[in-house]
Each structure stands twice: as C-alpha cells, then as structure tokens.
Design a protein around this motif. Structure first.
Motif, PDB file in Angstrom:
ATOM      1  N   ILE A  69       0.850  -1.201   0.000  1.00  0.00           N
ATOM      2  CA  ILE A  69       0.000   0.000   0.000  1.00  0.00           C
ATOM      3  C   ILE A  69       0.883   1.248   0.000  1.00  0.00           C
ATOM      4  N   ILE A  70       1.881   1.260   0.877  1.00  0.00           N
ATOM      5  CA  ILE A  70       2.812   2.394   0.977  1.00  0.00           C
ATOM      6  C   ILE A  70       3.556   2.569  -0.345  1.00  0.00           C
ATOM      7  N   SER A  71       4.010   1.481  -0.913  1.00  0.00           N
ATOM      8  CA  SER A  71       4.738   1.536  -2.178  1.00  0.00           C
ATOM      9  C   SER A  71       3.873   2.129  -3.297  1.00  0.00           C
ATOM     10  N   ASP A  72       2.615   1.668  -3.378  1.00  0.00           N
ATOM     11  CA  ASP A  72       1.705   2.198  -4.398  1.00  0.00           C
ATOM     12  C   ASP A  72       1.428   3.686  -4.188  1.00  0.00           C
ATOM     13  N   LEU A  73       1.263   4.092  -2.942  1.00  0.00           N
ATOM     14  CA  LEU A  73       1.019   5.507  -2.641  1.00  0.00           C
ATOM     15  C   LEU A  73       2.250   6.363  -2.944  1.00  0.00           C
ATOM     16  N   GLU A  74       3.429   5.795  -2.721  1.00  0.00           N
ATOM     17  CA  GLU A  74       4.672   6.512  -3.046  1.00  0.00           C
ATOM     18  C   GLU A  74       4.790   6.663  -4.562  1.00  0.00           C
ATOM     19  N   THR A  75       4.515   5.589  -5.292  1.00  0.00           N
ATOM     20  CA  THR A  75       4.547   5.627  -6.755  1.00  0.00           C
ATOM     21  C   THR A  75       3.525   6.634  -7.294  1.00  0.00           C
ATOM     22  N   GLY A  76       2.366   6.706  -6.636  1.00  0.00           N
ATOM     23  CA  GLY A  76       1.319   7.637  -7.052  1.00  0.00           C
ATOM     24  C   GLY A  76       1.607   9.086  -6.698  1.00  0.00           C
ATOM     25  N   GLY A  77       2.686   9.321  -5.951  1.00  0.00           N
ATOM     26  CA  GLY A  77       3.081  10.685  -5.613  1.00  0.00           C
ATOM     27  C   GLY A  77       2.424  11.245  -4.365  1.00  0.00           C
ATOM     28  N   TYR A  78       1.848  10.358  -3.525  1.00  0.00           N
ATOM     29  CA  TYR A  78       1.146  10.812  -2.320  1.00  0.00           C
ATOM     30  C   TYR A  78       2.017  10.755  -1.062  1.00  0.00           C
ATOM     31  N   LEU A  79       3.046   9.911  -1.071  1.00  0.00           N
ATOM     32  CA  LEU A  79       3.906   9.723   0.100  1.00  0.00           C
ATOM     33  C   LEU A  79       5.372   9.866  -0.264  1.00  0.00           C
ATOM     34  N   ASN A  80       6.162  10.307   0.730  1.00  0.00           N
ATOM     35  CA  ASN A  80       7.624  10.329   0.657  1.00  0.00           C
ATOM     36  C   ASN A  80       8.159   9.390   1.722  1.00  0.00           C
ATOM     37  N   LYS A  81       9.281   8.759   1.415  1.00  0.00           N
ATOM     38  CA  LYS A  81       9.973   7.948   2.418  1.00  0.00           C
ATOM     39  C   LYS A  81      11.387   8.496   2.561  1.00  0.00           C
ATOM     40  N   VAL A  82      11.797   8.743   3.806  1.00  0.00           N
ATOM     41  CA  VAL A  82      13.165   9.197   4.080  1.00  0.00           C
ATOM     42  C   VAL A  82      13.720   8.362   5.222  1.00  0.00           C
ATOM     43  N   PRO A  83      15.026   8.147   5.245  1.00  0.00           N
ATOM     44  CA  PRO A  83      15.616   7.373   6.349  1.00  0.00           C
ATOM     45  C   PRO A  83      15.347   8.043   7.694  1.00  0.00           C
ATOM     46  N   ASP A  84      15.086   7.224   8.709  1.00  0.00           N
ATOM     47  CA  ASP A  84      14.874   7.717  10.068  1.00  0.00           C
ATOM     48  C   ASP A  84      16.249   7.913  10.698  1.00  0.00           C
ATOM     49  N   THR A  85      16.569   9.137  11.068  1.00  0.00           N
ATOM     50  CA  THR A  85      17.897   9.415  11.638  1.00  0.00           C
ATOM     51  C   THR A  85      18.088   8.762  13.013  1.00  0.00           C
ATOM     52  N   LYS A  86      16.986   8.470  13.707  1.00  0.00           N
ATOM     53  CA  LYS A  86      17.062   7.848  15.032  1.00  0.00           C
ATOM     54  C   LYS A  86      17.185   6.333  14.956  1.00  0.00           C
ATOM     55  N   ASP A  87      16.631   5.735  13.898  1.00  0.00           N
ATOM     56  CA  ASP A  87      16.659   4.274  13.730  1.00  0.00           C
ATOM     57  C   ASP A  87      17.070   3.982  12.288  1.00  0.00           C
ATOM     58  N   LYS A  88      18.313   3.623  12.115  1.00  0.00           N
ATOM     59  CA  LYS A  88      18.877   3.428  10.765  1.00  0.00           C
ATOM     60  C   LYS A  88      18.159   2.343   9.959  1.00  0.00           C
ATOM     61  N   ARG A  89      17.456   1.430  10.649  1.00  0.00           N
ATOM     62  CA  ARG A  89      16.753   0.350   9.936  1.00  0.00           C
ATOM     63  C   ARG A  89      15.394   0.795   9.419  1.00  0.00           C
ATOM     64  N   ALA A  90      14.891   1.920   9.932  1.00  0.00           N
ATOM     65  CA  ALA A  90      13.529   2.353   9.613  1.00  0.00           C
ATOM     66  C   ALA A  90      13.525   3.540   8.648  1.00  0.00           C
ATOM     67  N   VAL A  91      12.373   3.745   8.021  1.00  0.00           N
ATOM     68  CA  VAL A  91      12.162   4.927   7.190  1.00  0.00           C
ATOM     69  C   VAL A  91      10.962   5.687   7.754  1.00  0.00           C
ATOM     70  N   LEU A  92      10.978   6.978   7.565  1.00  0.00           N
ATOM     71  CA  LEU A  92       9.860   7.810   7.971  1.00  0.00           C
ATOM     72  C   LEU A  92       9.009   8.112   6.740  1.00  0.00           C
ATOM     73  N   ILE A  93       7.723   7.965   6.903  1.00  0.00           N
ATOM     74  CA  ILE A  93       6.781   8.133   5.808  1.00  0.00           C
ATOM     75  C   ILE A  93       5.970   9.397   6.074  1.00  0.00           C
ATOM     76  N   SER A  94       5.918  10.277   5.084  1.00  0.00           N
ATOM     77  CA  SER A  94       5.168  11.520   5.228  1.00  0.00           C
ATOM     78  C   SER A  94       4.391  11.789   3.944  1.00  0.00           C
ATOM     79  N   LEU A  95       3.430  12.672   4.050  1.00  0.00           N
ATOM     80  CA  LEU A  95       2.626  13.032   2.889  1.00  0.00           C
ATOM     81  C   LEU A  95       3.368  14.035   2.023  1.00  0.00           C
ATOM     82  N   THR A  96       3.236  13.877   0.725  1.00  0.00           N
ATOM     83  CA  THR A  96       3.734  14.877  -0.219  1.00  0.00           C
ATOM     84  C   THR A  96       2.689  15.990  -0.277  1.00  0.00           C
ATOM     85  N   PRO A  97       2.994  17.090  -0.945  1.00  0.00           N
ATOM     86  CA  PRO A  97       1.953  18.113  -1.131  1.00  0.00           C
ATOM     87  C   PRO A  97       0.686  17.538  -1.781  1.00  0.00           C
ATOM     88  N   ALA A  98       0.831  16.592  -2.709  1.00  0.00           N
ATOM     89  CA  ALA A  98      -0.345  15.967  -3.344  1.00  0.00           C
ATOM     90  C   ALA A  98      -1.132  15.133  -2.330  1.00  0.00           C
TER      91      ALA A  98
END
Length: 145
Positions: A69-98
């Motif tokens: 679901i996250i992957s499809d939303l990222e491909t659709g331009g609705y979500l961004n994923k960035v590395p979590d600076t506190k947990d190197k194994r995790a990514v932080l997911i946030s909404l794009t402007p769209a």
C-alpha cells in the motif's frame, strides 16, 4: 445494570448511524482504494512523519500488508519515504503536497456537505446536536482514561 444496558444499546445504535452518515458525506471524495485512503488519512491526522511500525499499530494492519500500500502511494506521488535518523533500519513516511491536498480537499468537501445537512435542522436542534456531540466526545475520552 439497567443504565449500562441502555448506554450499550444507544452506543451500538450510534455506530451505524455515525458511519452511515460519514460514508454518505465522504462518497466520491477520494479516488484511492479503501486501504490507501486509511493510510493517507492516518498520516494526515498524526501531523508528523511516521515509521511503518507506527502506521501498522495505529491502523491495526500487518506491516507486510502495508508495504505494498505504501509503495503504491509513493509511486502515485502521495507519500515520501526518508531514512529515520534515530533508527537506521527504519524509514519515515510523510505526505507529499499531493497527499496533503487530497486529504484537505476531502475534508473541505465533507465539511460542506455536513453544513448543508445541518441547515435542515432548526436553530434549537442545531444547538442540541452540537451539545450532544460535544458531550459524547468528552465522555468517550473520559472512559478511555
């Protein structure tokens, strides 16, 4: 026990009324799948980037199910994923402007439809509804404490 039964009966009656009303207000507002909409809405309501574990726990959805679901939303331009600076194994997911725009538009449309429905009530009924909804929210939060 009689009061508890009455409260349970009214609470159970409230659920389909509330969801039916919300479903009608929300009709046609989003062109995403049900699950995609839940994910975007959850992130929007939290007002901060979240990791997969937080989204999974918050929505009660398995992380494995969320990944696509996250992957499809990222491909659709609705979500961004960035590395979590506190947990190197995790990514932080946030909404794009769209992603933010689709939620803001949905809530604006829902508010407009609700406003139209409320105008069907008299001024006194509007005050009663406002008080009743406020009181239900206060009491439900108190029960969770």
């Amino acid at each position: 026990i009689c009061m508890i039964n009455e409260i349970a009966k009214e609470y159970i009656a409230l659920i389909p009324n509330l969801f039916g009303s919300f479903k009608e207000l929300n009709k046609g507002a989003v062109h995403l799948s049900h699950m995609q909409n839940h994910v975007i809405e959850y992130i929007f309501m939290q007002q901060r980037p979240l990791n997969l574990k937080e989204i999974s726990a918050g929505l009660g959805i398995a992380k494995q199910q969320l990944t696509n679901i996250i992957s499809d939303l990222e491909t659709g331009g609705y979500l961004n994923k960035v590395p979590d600076t506190k947990d190197k194994r995790a990514v932080l997911i946030s909404l794009t402007p769209a992603g933010k725009e689709i939620e803001e538009k949905k809530w604006a449309e829902l508010y407009q439809k609700l406003s139209m429905n409320v105008t069907k009530l008299s001024e006194e009924e509007q005050r009663d509804l406002s008080f009743a909804l406020h009181k239900v929210n206060v009491l439900l939060r108190k029960m969770e404490e």
